[in-house]
Design an enzyme around this catalytic site. Structure first.
Site, PDB file in Angstrom:
ATOM      1  N   CYS A 214       5.858   0.048   7.194  1.00 39.69           N
ATOM      2  CA  CYS A 214       5.512   1.226   6.401  1.00 39.69           C
ATOM      3  C   CYS A 214       6.712   1.600   5.540  1.00 39.69           C
ATOM      4  CB  CYS A 214       5.156   2.371   7.346  1.00 39.69           C
ATOM      5  SG  CYS A 214       4.690   3.892   6.506  1.00 39.69           S
ATOM      6  N   LEU A 215       6.445   1.884   4.274  1.00 37.94           N
ATOM      7  CA  LEU A 215       7.538   2.262   3.374  1.00 37.94           C
ATOM      8  C   LEU A 215       8.214   3.555   3.812  1.00 37.94           C
ATOM      9  CD1 LEU A 215       5.946   1.341  -0.075  1.00 37.94           C
ATOM     10  CD2 LEU A 215       7.542   0.004   1.321  1.00 37.94           C
TER      11      LEU A 215
ATOM     12  N   GLY B   8       0.829  -1.197   0.000  1.00 35.27           N
ATOM     13  CA  GLY B   8       0.000   0.000   0.000  1.00 35.27           C
ATOM     14  C   GLY B   8       0.863   1.248   0.000  1.00 35.27           C
TER      15      GLY B   8
ATOM     16  N   HIS C 222      -2.666   7.603   6.773  1.00 36.03           N
ATOM     17  CA  HIS C 222      -1.660   8.480   6.148  1.00 36.03           C
ATOM     18  C   HIS C 222      -2.301   9.748   5.590  1.00 36.03           C
ATOM     19  CE1 HIS C 222       2.273   6.637   6.202  1.00 36.03           C
ATOM     20  NE2 HIS C 222       1.799   5.474   5.778  1.00 36.03           N
TER      21      HIS C 222
END
Length: 172
Positions: free
Chosen positions: A94-95, A46, A140
């Protein structure tokens, strides 16, 4: 398609509340394509537009298994309109917070209303990893990170670690 640089903690952009997408333009389509490419390259399941420095309410998701065909999904202006009282825990990453994972408890099922790339209103009932991913990415869009759902002690520790890494990177 272009792989975009990711915004990494402690960058304050990650705390911005993203603006609604007013209409589907070539720019929005290109951004969605670039985000999917960036998400796959990372690799992740995502990505919210703010994570590539664009504060608009656009999310890309693909929760298909690695061995299966890709199933890219694009959500414009997603909002959770219902969530279950039943809760589940998943280990999230999380990226924008690379190589850090923590167990997070969230509602196990959600209903999300959104617009697709034709700007038609849609709804999806999600459970399992899709429900978790949608909640994580919608957070986010509202300036909330998954570390906001863990203990203050753990959150402070990871924020300090990434602040230190950012300072070291600045110095070269």
């Amino acid at each position: 398609m272009t792989i975009k640089p990711l915004v990494i903690l402690p960058d304050s952009q990650l705390r911005l509340v993203s603006a609604p997408v007013a209409s589907v333009t070539d720019e929005i389509r290109r951004l969605a394509d670039d985000m999917l490419e960036t998400m796959y390259e990372a690799p992740g399941i995502g990505l919210a537009a703010i994570q590539v420095g664009v504060p608009v309410r656009l999310v890309t998701i693909d929760v298909s298994r690695e061995e299966d065909a890709r199933v890219p999904q694009v959500f414009l202006n997603p909002e959770i309109v219902w969530s279950s009282e039943e809760r589940s825990k998943y280990e999230e990453g999380c990226l924008s917070i690379p190589d850090y994972y923590e167990e997070v408890e969230r509602p196990s099922k959600v209903k999300v209303r959104y617009r697709d790339l034709a700007f038609a209103e849609q709804e999806v009932d999600a459970d399992g990893i899709l429900a978790t991913c949608l909640q994580h990415e919608i957070d986010h869009l509202n300036g909330v990170l998954f570390i906001d759902h863990i203990s203050k002690l753990k959150r402070d520790r990871v924020v300090r670690k990434f602040a230190k890494l950012a300072k070291e990177k600045e110095r070269g």
